[in-house]
Design an enzyme around this catalytic site. Structure first.
Site, PDB file in Angstrom:
ATOM      1  N   ASP A  96       0.791  -1.250   0.000  1.00 26.51           N
ATOM      2  CA  ASP A  96       0.000   0.000   0.000  1.00 26.51           C
ATOM      3  C   ASP A  96       0.817   1.292   0.000  1.00 26.51           C
ATOM      4  O   ASP A  96       1.804   1.408   0.739  1.00 26.51           O
ATOM      5  CB  ASP A  96      -0.861   0.085   1.269  1.00 26.51           C
ATOM      6  CG  ASP A  96      -1.510  -1.223   1.642  1.00 26.51           C
ATOM      7  OD1 ASP A  96      -1.507  -2.154   0.839  1.00 26.51           O
ATOM      8  OD2 ASP A  96      -2.009  -1.288   2.782  1.00 26.51           O
ATOM      9  N   GLU A 128     -10.297  -3.119   4.733  1.00 23.02           N
ATOM     10  CA  GLU A 128      -8.992  -2.513   5.032  1.00 23.02           C
ATOM     11  C   GLU A 128      -8.931  -1.122   4.389  1.00 23.02           C
ATOM     12  O   GLU A 128      -9.755  -0.768   3.552  1.00 23.02           O
ATOM     13  CB  GLU A 128      -7.862  -3.362   4.436  1.00 23.02           C
ATOM     14  CG  GLU A 128      -7.850  -4.805   4.893  1.00 23.02           C
ATOM     15  CD  GLU A 128      -6.677  -5.596   4.314  1.00 23.02           C
ATOM     16  OE1 GLU A 128      -5.966  -6.235   5.092  1.00 23.02           O
ATOM     17  OE2 GLU A 128      -6.469  -5.586   3.082  1.00 23.02           O
TER      18      GLU A 128
END
Ligand code: FRU
Length: 492
Positions: A46, A226
Protein backbone atom coordinates in the site's frame (compact mmCIF):
# COMPACT_ATOMS: atom_id res chain seq x y z
CA UNK A 1 33.50 34.29 -28.77
CA UNK A 2 30.47 34.24 -26.53
CA UNK A 3 28.85 31.66 -28.84
CA UNK A 4 31.93 29.48 -28.77
CA UNK A 5 31.96 29.59 -25.00
CA UNK A 6 28.29 28.56 -24.91
CA UNK A 7 28.81 25.66 -27.30
CA UNK A 8 31.89 24.48 -25.39
CA UNK A 9 29.85 24.61 -22.21
CA UNK A 10 27.01 22.67 -23.81
CA UNK A 11 29.41 20.04 -25.20
CA UNK A 12 30.98 19.67 -21.76
CA UNK A 13 27.62 19.34 -20.06
CA UNK A 14 26.25 16.81 -22.52
CA UNK A 15 29.28 14.50 -22.01
CA UNK A 16 28.82 14.12 -18.32
CA UNK A 17 25.04 13.96 -18.22
CA UNK A 18 23.07 10.74 -18.44
CA UNK A 19 20.17 11.24 -20.80
CA UNK A 20 16.93 11.07 -18.82
CA UNK A 21 15.41 8.90 -21.53
CA UNK A 22 18.08 6.21 -21.20
CA UNK A 23 17.26 4.26 -18.04
CA UNK A 24 20.24 3.07 -16.07
CA UNK A 25 20.71 -0.66 -15.46
CA UNK A 26 19.05 -0.27 -12.08
CA UNK A 27 15.84 0.63 -13.83
CA UNK A 28 15.99 -1.44 -16.97
CA UNK A 29 15.16 -4.96 -15.83
CA UNK A 30 12.38 -6.84 -17.62
CA UNK A 31 8.95 -5.39 -16.74
CA UNK A 32 10.42 -2.45 -14.76
CA UNK A 33 7.90 0.42 -14.85
CA UNK A 34 9.35 3.52 -16.53
CA UNK A 35 6.92 6.23 -15.40
CA UNK A 36 5.19 4.65 -12.42
CA UNK A 37 6.72 4.52 -8.97
CA UNK A 38 8.39 1.26 -7.97
CA UNK A 39 11.03 0.97 -5.24
CA UNK A 40 14.55 0.40 -6.50
CA UNK A 41 14.53 -3.00 -4.81
CA UNK A 42 12.45 -5.17 -2.46
CA UNK A 43 8.77 -5.48 -1.70
CA UNK A 44 6.09 -2.80 -1.55
CA UNK A 45 2.35 -2.86 -1.01
CA UNK A 46 0.00 0.00 0.00
CA UNK A 47 0.86 3.66 -0.51
CA UNK A 48 0.98 5.36 2.90
CA UNK A 49 1.01 8.88 4.30
CA UNK A 50 0.57 10.74 1.00
CA UNK A 51 1.07 14.40 1.80
CA UNK A 52 2.10 17.63 0.10
CA UNK A 53 4.31 19.84 2.23
CA UNK A 54 6.50 22.83 1.43
CA UNK A 55 6.53 22.19 -2.31
CA UNK A 56 7.15 18.43 -2.13
CA UNK A 57 4.86 15.46 -2.61
CA UNK A 58 5.67 12.66 -0.18
CA UNK A 59 4.93 9.06 -1.01
CA UNK A 60 5.44 6.63 1.84
CA UNK A 61 4.79 2.99 1.13
CA UNK A 62 4.48 -0.37 2.86
CA UNK A 63 7.99 -1.71 2.44
CA UNK A 64 10.09 -4.71 3.38
CA UNK A 65 13.70 -3.43 3.49
CA UNK A 66 14.97 -7.02 3.72
CA UNK A 67 13.25 -8.91 0.95
CA UNK A 68 10.96 -9.05 -2.05
CA UNK A 69 8.10 -10.68 -0.18
CA UNK A 70 5.86 -9.20 2.50
CA UNK A 71 7.52 -8.94 5.94
CA UNK A 72 9.28 -6.55 8.37
CA UNK A 73 6.77 -3.94 7.31
CA UNK A 74 8.16 -0.42 7.46
CA UNK A 75 7.39 2.86 5.72
CA UNK A 76 9.58 3.38 2.67
CA UNK A 77 9.76 6.97 1.46
CA UNK A 78 10.05 8.90 -1.81
CA UNK A 79 9.60 12.59 -2.67
CA UNK A 80 8.67 14.35 -5.87
CA UNK A 81 8.15 17.86 -7.20
CA UNK A 82 5.74 16.84 -9.95
CA UNK A 83 4.06 13.55 -8.87
CA UNK A 84 6.03 11.74 -11.60
CA UNK A 85 9.77 11.89 -10.85
CA UNK A 86 10.25 10.19 -7.47
CA UNK A 87 13.45 10.32 -5.48
CA UNK A 88 13.68 7.43 -3.03
CA UNK A 89 14.88 8.33 0.45
CA UNK A 90 15.94 6.08 3.35
CA UNK A 91 13.23 4.18 5.21
CA UNK A 92 11.19 6.70 7.19
CA UNK A 93 9.64 4.45 9.83
CA UNK A 94 11.36 1.11 10.40
CA UNK A 95 9.95 -1.92 12.16
CA UNK A 96 11.26 -1.71 15.72
CA UNK A 97 11.12 -3.86 18.87
CA UNK A 98 9.06 -6.43 16.97
CA UNK A 99 6.38 -3.89 16.04
CA UNK A 100 5.74 -3.52 12.32
CA UNK A 101 4.63 -0.24 10.79
CA UNK A 102 1.40 -0.89 8.93
CA UNK A 103 -0.62 1.41 6.70
CA UNK A 104 -1.54 4.95 7.77
CA UNK A 105 -1.55 8.60 6.79
CA UNK A 106 0.40 11.82 7.34
CA UNK A 107 -0.96 15.26 8.17
CA UNK A 108 0.53 18.73 8.15
CA UNK A 109 0.10 20.06 11.69
CA UNK A 110 -0.18 23.74 10.74
CA UNK A 111 -0.84 25.10 14.22
CA UNK A 112 1.19 22.69 16.29
CA UNK A 113 -1.95 21.12 17.79
CA UNK A 114 0.17 18.08 18.68
CA UNK A 115 2.94 20.05 20.40
CA UNK A 116 5.46 18.15 18.22
CA UNK A 117 6.40 21.09 15.99
CA UNK A 118 9.43 23.22 16.77
CA UNK A 119 10.57 26.77 15.92
CA UNK A 120 7.00 28.00 15.45
CA UNK A 121 6.66 26.13 12.17
CA UNK A 122 4.29 23.47 10.84
CA UNK A 123 5.50 19.87 11.06
CA UNK A 124 4.52 16.49 9.66
CA UNK A 125 2.76 13.93 11.84
CA UNK A 126 2.31 10.33 10.70
CA UNK A 127 -0.49 8.20 12.11
CA UNK A 128 0.13 4.51 11.52
CA UNK A 129 -0.92 1.09 12.76
CA UNK A 130 1.62 -0.65 14.96
CA UNK A 131 1.31 -4.38 14.34
CA UNK A 132 2.67 -6.83 16.91
CA UNK A 133 2.50 -10.31 15.37
CA UNK A 134 0.96 -13.16 17.35
CA UNK A 135 3.18 -15.47 19.34
CA UNK A 136 2.49 -18.88 20.87
CA UNK A 137 1.26 -17.22 24.04
CA UNK A 138 -0.27 -13.99 22.71
CA UNK A 139 -2.70 -12.91 20.02
CA UNK A 140 -1.62 -10.27 17.51
CA UNK A 141 -2.19 -6.63 18.49
CA UNK A 142 -2.93 -3.65 16.24
CA UNK A 143 -2.93 -0.12 17.68
CA UNK A 144 -2.77 3.42 16.30
CA UNK A 145 0.47 5.38 16.80
CA UNK A 146 2.18 8.67 15.98
CA UNK A 147 5.56 9.72 14.63
CA UNK A 148 6.66 13.23 13.67
CA UNK A 149 9.23 15.09 11.63
CA UNK A 150 10.55 18.63 11.90
CA UNK A 151 12.84 18.45 8.88
CA UNK A 152 10.51 18.06 5.92
CA UNK A 153 10.12 14.34 6.46
CA UNK A 154 13.84 13.49 6.35
CA UNK A 155 14.01 12.14 9.91
CA UNK A 156 11.23 10.82 12.11
CA UNK A 157 10.72 10.28 15.79
CA UNK A 158 8.11 7.91 17.20
CA UNK A 159 5.95 9.50 19.91
CA UNK A 160 6.88 8.37 23.44
CA UNK A 161 3.20 8.16 24.41
CA UNK A 162 2.30 5.54 21.77
CA UNK A 163 -0.12 3.96 21.23
CA UNK A 164 -2.69 6.74 21.04
CA UNK A 165 -5.56 4.36 20.32
CA UNK A 166 -5.76 0.77 21.55
CA UNK A 167 -8.91 -1.35 21.45
CA UNK A 168 -6.89 -4.45 22.47
CA UNK A 169 -7.78 -6.03 19.15
CA UNK A 170 -5.82 -8.14 16.69
CA UNK A 171 -7.47 -6.43 13.73
CA UNK A 172 -7.96 -2.67 13.96
CA UNK A 173 -5.99 -0.75 11.39
CA UNK A 174 -5.12 1.68 8.60
CA UNK A 175 -5.91 5.11 10.11
CA UNK A 176 -6.60 7.88 7.60
CA UNK A 177 -6.55 11.25 9.36
CA UNK A 178 -7.58 14.67 8.02
CA UNK A 179 -8.63 18.03 9.37
CA UNK A 180 -12.38 18.66 9.52
CA UNK A 181 -13.06 22.27 8.61
CA UNK A 182 -16.71 21.72 9.68
CA UNK A 183 -15.88 20.75 13.27
CA UNK A 184 -12.35 22.15 13.59
CA UNK A 185 -10.89 18.89 14.80
CA UNK A 186 -8.87 15.99 13.42
CA UNK A 187 -10.89 13.08 12.08
CA UNK A 188 -9.62 9.50 11.88
CA UNK A 189 -11.23 6.67 9.97
CA UNK A 190 -9.83 3.22 10.80
CA UNK A 191 -11.17 -0.21 10.00
CA UNK A 192 -12.46 -3.11 12.03
CA UNK A 193 -11.69 -5.59 9.23
CA UNK A 194 -13.67 -8.58 10.46
CA UNK A 195 -16.73 -6.59 11.57
CA UNK A 196 -16.82 -4.80 8.16
CA UNK A 197 -16.96 -1.48 9.92
CA UNK A 198 -15.15 1.83 9.71
CA UNK A 199 -14.71 3.54 13.07
CA UNK A 200 -14.70 7.34 13.04
CA UNK A 201 -12.83 9.27 15.77
CA UNK A 202 -12.19 12.94 16.52
CA UNK A 203 -9.25 14.64 18.24
CA UNK A 204 -8.07 18.17 19.05
CA UNK A 205 -4.38 17.22 19.16
CA UNK A 206 -3.87 13.84 17.38
CA UNK A 207 -3.12 12.28 20.78
CA UNK A 208 -6.51 11.98 22.50
CA UNK A 209 -9.16 10.33 20.34
CA UNK A 210 -12.90 10.18 20.99
CA UNK A 211 -15.19 7.73 19.20
CA UNK A 212 -17.70 9.70 17.10
CA UNK A 213 -19.55 7.14 15.00
CA UNK A 214 -19.11 4.11 12.81
CA UNK A 215 -20.05 3.08 9.30
CA UNK A 216 -20.94 -0.38 7.98
CA UNK A 217 -21.44 -3.15 7.26
CA UNK A 218 -22.56 -2.11 3.79
CA UNK A 219 -21.89 -3.05 0.17
CA UNK A 220 -19.40 -5.87 -0.25
CA UNK A 221 -18.70 -7.67 3.02
CA UNK A 222 -16.69 -10.69 1.96
CA UNK A 223 -13.22 -11.03 3.48
CA UNK A 224 -11.79 -8.16 5.51
CA UNK A 225 -12.31 -4.41 5.26
CA UNK A 226 -8.99 -2.51 5.03
CA UNK A 227 -7.57 0.89 4.09
CA UNK A 228 -10.65 3.08 4.69
CA UNK A 229 -10.64 6.60 3.26
CA UNK A 230 -13.04 9.51 3.61
CA UNK A 231 -12.72 12.57 1.40
CA UNK A 232 -14.77 15.36 -0.07
CA UNK A 233 -15.04 15.74 -3.83
CA UNK A 234 -16.65 18.34 -6.06
CA UNK A 235 -19.48 17.27 -8.39
CA UNK A 236 -18.46 18.08 -11.99
CA UNK A 237 -20.27 20.99 -13.57
CA UNK A 238 -22.18 21.92 -10.38
CA UNK A 239 -20.50 24.93 -8.90
CA UNK A 240 -20.20 24.64 -5.13
CA UNK A 241 -21.73 21.16 -4.96
CA UNK A 242 -19.77 18.38 -3.29
CA UNK A 243 -20.24 14.98 -1.67
CA UNK A 244 -18.16 12.78 0.60
CA UNK A 245 -16.72 9.50 -0.57
CA UNK A 246 -16.12 6.63 1.85
CA UNK A 247 -13.73 4.19 0.18
CA UNK A 248 -13.03 0.75 1.65
CA UNK A 249 -10.65 -2.01 0.57
CA UNK A 250 -12.05 -5.54 0.54
CA UNK A 251 -9.74 -8.55 0.69
CA UNK A 252 -10.55 -11.20 -0.34
CA UNK A 253 -14.06 -10.78 -1.72
CA UNK A 254 -13.56 -8.16 -4.42
CA UNK A 255 -15.66 -8.28 -7.56
CA UNK A 256 -13.04 -10.07 -9.64
CA UNK A 257 -11.53 -12.08 -6.78
CA UNK A 258 -8.84 -11.25 -4.27
CA UNK A 259 -8.44 -7.60 -3.30
CA UNK A 260 -10.35 -4.61 -4.66
CA UNK A 261 -12.06 -1.47 -3.45
CA UNK A 262 -15.60 -0.24 -3.07
CA UNK A 263 -16.91 3.24 -2.33
CA UNK A 264 -19.99 4.92 -0.96
CA UNK A 265 -21.19 8.42 -1.77
CA UNK A 266 -22.82 10.48 0.96
CA UNK A 267 -22.58 13.32 3.46
CA UNK A 268 -20.25 13.90 6.37
CA UNK A 269 -20.77 16.53 9.05
CA UNK A 270 -17.42 16.09 10.76
CA UNK A 271 -18.80 13.29 12.93
CA UNK A 272 -20.95 10.88 10.98
CA UNK A 273 -20.96 9.62 7.40
CA UNK A 274 -24.42 9.08 5.92
CA UNK A 275 -24.63 6.96 2.77
CA UNK A 276 -26.84 8.54 0.07
CA UNK A 277 -27.60 5.08 -1.34
CA UNK A 278 -29.02 1.82 -0.04
CA UNK A 279 -26.58 -0.13 2.16
CA UNK A 280 -26.95 -3.05 -0.26
CA UNK A 281 -25.62 -1.06 -3.22
CA UNK A 282 -22.00 -1.86 -4.12
CA UNK A 283 -19.89 0.47 -6.26
CA UNK A 284 -16.27 -0.31 -7.19
CA UNK A 285 -13.48 2.23 -7.55
CA UNK A 286 -11.80 0.18 -10.28
CA UNK A 287 -13.04 -2.62 -12.51
CA UNK A 288 -9.70 -4.31 -13.08
CA UNK A 289 -7.90 -6.65 -10.70
CA UNK A 290 -4.92 -4.52 -9.76
CA UNK A 291 -5.75 -1.40 -7.81
CA UNK A 292 -5.82 -1.62 -4.03
CA UNK A 293 -5.52 0.53 -0.90
CA UNK A 294 -5.61 3.76 -2.86
CA UNK A 295 -5.00 6.87 -0.79
CA UNK A 296 -5.54 10.59 -1.40
CA UNK A 297 -3.04 13.35 -0.63
CA UNK A 298 -3.39 15.47 2.46
CA UNK A 299 -2.11 19.04 2.46
CA UNK A 300 -2.78 19.91 -1.20
CA UNK A 301 -3.26 23.60 -1.92
CA UNK A 302 -6.92 24.59 -2.23
CA UNK A 303 -6.72 25.02 -6.01
CA UNK A 304 -5.14 21.56 -6.51
CA UNK A 305 -7.51 18.82 -7.68
CA UNK A 306 -7.74 15.88 -5.24
CA UNK A 307 -5.17 13.23 -6.20
CA UNK A 308 -5.13 9.52 -5.36
CA UNK A 309 -2.49 6.80 -5.79
CA UNK A 310 -3.16 3.07 -5.42
CA UNK A 311 -1.07 -0.07 -5.11
CA UNK A 312 -1.16 -1.66 -8.57
CA UNK A 313 -1.48 -5.26 -7.47
CA UNK A 314 -3.72 -7.94 -6.00
CA UNK A 315 -3.09 -9.95 -2.85
CA UNK A 316 -4.01 -13.14 -4.76
CA UNK A 317 -0.67 -13.18 -6.57
CA UNK A 318 1.35 -10.18 -5.35
CA UNK A 319 4.08 -12.43 -3.89
CA UNK A 320 4.42 -14.33 -7.17
CA UNK A 321 4.92 -11.48 -9.63
CA UNK A 322 7.83 -12.33 -11.97
CA UNK A 323 9.85 -9.17 -11.24
CA UNK A 324 13.21 -8.66 -9.62
CA UNK A 325 14.87 -7.06 -7.65
CA UNK A 326 11.63 -5.27 -6.73
CA UNK A 327 8.05 -6.41 -6.29
CA UNK A 328 5.12 -4.01 -6.32
CA UNK A 329 4.41 -0.62 -7.85
CA UNK A 330 1.94 2.25 -7.68
CA UNK A 331 -0.76 3.42 -10.11
CA UNK A 332 -0.38 6.67 -11.97
CA UNK A 333 -1.53 9.49 -9.66
CA UNK A 334 -5.19 10.16 -10.52
CA UNK A 335 -7.25 13.33 -10.27
CA UNK A 336 -10.63 12.72 -8.71
CA UNK A 337 -14.08 14.19 -9.02
CA UNK A 338 -17.72 13.09 -8.92
CA UNK A 339 -20.14 13.06 -11.84
CA UNK A 340 -23.91 12.87 -12.00
CA UNK A 341 -24.82 9.91 -14.21
CA UNK A 342 -28.21 8.29 -14.96
CA UNK A 343 -27.37 5.72 -12.26
CA UNK A 344 -26.47 8.32 -9.64
CA UNK A 345 -23.34 10.19 -8.54
CA UNK A 346 -20.19 8.26 -9.47
CA UNK A 347 -16.45 8.56 -8.87
CA UNK A 348 -14.43 9.85 -11.84
CA UNK A 349 -10.66 9.33 -12.21
CA UNK A 350 -8.25 10.82 -14.72
CA UNK A 351 -4.47 10.46 -14.99
CA UNK A 352 -2.81 13.63 -13.69
CA UNK A 353 -2.35 16.43 -16.22
CA UNK A 354 1.39 16.55 -15.42
CA UNK A 355 1.89 13.34 -17.41
CA UNK A 356 1.81 15.45 -20.53
CA UNK A 357 5.33 16.61 -19.72
CA UNK A 358 6.64 13.06 -20.25
CA UNK A 359 4.78 12.35 -23.46
CA UNK A 360 7.12 13.00 -26.34
CA UNK A 361 4.46 13.78 -28.94
CA UNK A 362 5.94 11.18 -31.32
CA UNK A 363 3.43 8.72 -32.70
CA UNK A 364 5.66 6.61 -34.99
CA UNK A 365 6.47 2.95 -34.49
CA UNK A 366 6.67 2.10 -30.79
CA UNK A 367 10.14 1.46 -29.42
CA UNK A 368 9.25 0.78 -25.80
CA UNK A 369 6.41 -0.65 -23.77
CA UNK A 370 5.78 2.71 -22.15
CA UNK A 371 3.18 4.69 -24.06
CA UNK A 372 -0.31 6.14 -23.98
CA UNK A 373 -3.15 6.63 -26.40
CA UNK A 374 -6.59 8.13 -26.43
CA UNK A 375 -9.28 7.40 -28.96
CA UNK A 376 -12.96 6.60 -29.38
CA UNK A 377 -14.51 3.23 -30.21
CA UNK A 378 -17.49 3.38 -32.58
CA UNK A 379 -20.57 1.64 -31.18
CA UNK A 380 -22.38 0.96 -34.45
CA UNK A 381 -20.12 -1.66 -36.02
CA UNK A 382 -21.23 -5.09 -34.79
CA UNK A 383 -20.34 -6.57 -31.45
CA UNK A 384 -16.79 -6.51 -30.12
CA UNK A 385 -14.68 -3.54 -31.01
CA UNK A 386 -11.24 -2.61 -29.71
CA UNK A 387 -7.51 -3.09 -29.99
CA UNK A 388 -4.97 -5.80 -29.46
CA UNK A 389 -1.97 -4.18 -27.85
CA UNK A 390 1.46 -5.42 -26.72
CA UNK A 391 1.35 -7.89 -29.65
CA UNK A 392 4.27 -10.12 -30.52
CA UNK A 393 5.34 -13.79 -30.39
CA UNK A 394 1.68 -14.80 -30.57
CA UNK A 395 0.87 -12.84 -27.41
CA UNK A 396 -1.38 -9.81 -26.98
CA UNK A 397 -3.76 -8.08 -24.58
CA UNK A 398 -7.19 -7.11 -25.90
CA UNK A 399 -8.91 -3.93 -24.78
CA UNK A 400 -12.40 -3.35 -26.07
CA UNK A 401 -16.12 -3.02 -25.65
CA UNK A 402 -18.87 -5.54 -26.23
CA UNK A 403 -21.78 -3.59 -27.69
CA UNK A 404 -24.21 -6.46 -27.22
CA UNK A 405 -23.27 -7.16 -23.60
CA UNK A 406 -22.50 -3.54 -22.66
CA UNK A 407 -19.18 -4.33 -21.02
CA UNK A 408 -15.72 -2.86 -21.24
CA UNK A 409 -13.11 -5.60 -21.23
CA UNK A 410 -9.39 -6.13 -20.80
CA UNK A 411 -8.43 -9.66 -21.79
CA UNK A 412 -5.01 -10.72 -20.54
CA UNK A 413 -5.41 -14.47 -21.09
CA UNK A 414 -2.85 -14.31 -23.95
CA UNK A 415 -0.81 -11.41 -22.59
CA UNK A 416 2.50 -13.25 -21.96
CA UNK A 417 3.56 -14.74 -18.62
CA UNK A 418 0.32 -15.78 -16.95
CA UNK A 419 1.15 -19.14 -15.38
CA UNK A 420 2.75 -17.88 -12.16
CA UNK A 421 -0.69 -17.93 -10.50
CA UNK A 422 -3.96 -19.64 -11.43
CA UNK A 423 -5.73 -16.39 -10.45
CA UNK A 424 -3.92 -14.23 -13.00
CA UNK A 425 -5.12 -15.24 -16.47
CA UNK A 426 -8.52 -13.62 -17.03
CA UNK A 427 -10.80 -11.54 -19.16
CA UNK A 428 -11.73 -8.64 -16.90
CA UNK A 429 -15.08 -7.06 -17.61
CA UNK A 430 -16.76 -3.90 -16.37
CA UNK A 431 -20.44 -3.06 -16.90
CA UNK A 432 -20.70 0.19 -18.86
CA UNK A 433 -24.00 1.38 -20.31
CA UNK A 434 -23.50 4.12 -22.89
CA UNK A 435 -25.93 6.48 -24.48
CA UNK A 436 -23.73 8.03 -27.19
CA UNK A 437 -22.38 6.64 -30.44
CA UNK A 438 -18.81 6.28 -29.23
CA UNK A 439 -16.84 5.14 -26.20
CA UNK A 440 -13.97 7.44 -25.37
CA UNK A 441 -10.93 5.70 -23.87
CA UNK A 442 -7.58 6.76 -22.47
CA UNK A 443 -5.00 4.02 -22.04
CA UNK A 444 -1.68 4.10 -20.20
CA UNK A 445 0.79 1.27 -20.74
CA UNK A 446 4.03 0.97 -18.80
CA UNK A 447 5.81 -2.32 -19.47
CA UNK A 448 3.81 -4.46 -17.05
CA UNK A 449 0.67 -2.42 -16.48
CA UNK A 450 -2.35 -1.21 -18.42
CA UNK A 451 -4.61 1.47 -16.97
CA UNK A 452 -7.81 2.13 -18.90
CA UNK A 453 -9.88 5.26 -18.24
CA UNK A 454 -13.23 4.85 -20.02
CA UNK A 455 -15.97 7.37 -20.71
CA UNK A 456 -13.96 10.33 -19.40
CA UNK A 457 -12.84 8.42 -16.33
CA UNK A 458 -16.24 7.12 -15.18
CA UNK A 459 -14.97 3.53 -15.32
CA UNK A 460 -11.33 2.56 -14.82
CA UNK A 461 -9.75 -0.85 -15.26
CA UNK A 462 -6.23 -1.35 -13.92
CA UNK A 463 -4.41 -4.56 -14.73
CA UNK A 464 -0.92 -6.01 -14.74
CA UNK A 465 0.48 -7.91 -17.75
CA UNK A 466 3.86 -9.52 -18.45
CA UNK A 467 4.34 -9.43 -22.24
CA UNK A 468 7.32 -10.72 -24.26
CA UNK A 469 10.18 -8.20 -24.55
CA UNK A 470 9.47 -7.27 -28.17
CA UNK A 471 5.66 -7.36 -28.06
CA UNK A 472 4.82 -3.80 -29.01
CA UNK A 473 2.48 -3.87 -32.02
CA UNK A 474 -1.08 -2.67 -31.91
CA UNK A 475 -3.94 -3.84 -34.13
CA UNK A 476 -7.53 -2.64 -34.25
CA UNK A 477 -10.44 -5.11 -34.48
CA UNK A 478 -14.20 -4.93 -35.03
CA UNK A 479 -14.08 -1.56 -36.79
CA UNK A 480 -12.00 0.34 -34.21
CA UNK A 481 -9.81 3.13 -35.61
CA UNK A 482 -6.06 2.53 -36.04
CA UNK A 483 -4.41 4.20 -33.09
CA UNK A 484 -1.34 6.29 -32.85
CA UNK A 485 0.27 5.70 -29.51
CA UNK A 486 2.59 8.26 -27.99
CA UNK A 487 5.79 7.14 -26.24
CA UNK A 488 6.21 8.20 -22.63
CA UNK A 489 9.71 9.06 -21.50
CA UNK A 490 11.31 7.24 -18.60
CA UNK A 491 11.50 9.09 -15.29
CA UNK A 492 14.81 7.36 -14.52
C1 FRU B 1 -3.66 -3.90 2.96
C2 FRU B 1 -2.96 -4.25 4.24
C3 FRU B 1 -3.33 -3.27 5.33
C4 FRU B 1 -2.17 -3.37 6.26
C5 FRU B 1 -1.03 -3.56 5.33
C6 FRU B 1 0.07 -4.43 5.87
O1 FRU B 1 -3.00 -4.23 1.80
O2 FRU B 1 -3.29 -5.58 4.63
O3 FRU B 1 -4.59 -3.51 5.92
O4 FRU B 1 -2.02 -2.24 7.06
O5 FRU B 1 -1.55 -4.16 4.16
O6 FRU B 1 1.15 -4.47 5.00
Amino acid sequence: MANLRVSLLLAFLSCGVISPSAPTDDWNQPFRPQYHFSPQSQWTNDPNGLVYFEGEYHLFFQYNPFGDEWGHMSWGHAVSNDLLHWHELPVALPEEHGVMIFTGSTVVDENNSSGFCTQGKACLVAIYTGHTPETKSQAALQTQNLAYSNDRGRTWRKYGGNPVLDLHMSDFRDPKVFWSTERKHWVMVASLPNEHKVKIYGSPDLKKWTALSEFGPAGATGGQWECPELFRLPVEGKAGEARWVMKVGVNPGARLGGSGEQYFVGRFDGKRFVNDNQATQTMWTDYGKDCYCALTFNGLPREHKPVMIGWMDNWQYAAKLPTSPWRGQMTIPRELSLRETPEGIRLVQQPIEELRALADGKTGELKTHSFRFADALPLDKGDEVGWRILMGDGKYTAIGYSIRRKVLFVDRTHSGLVGFSSDFSARLEAPLVLSGKELELKVLVDRCSIEVFADSGRVTSTNLVFPPADAMSIKAFGGAPEIRAEQIRSIH
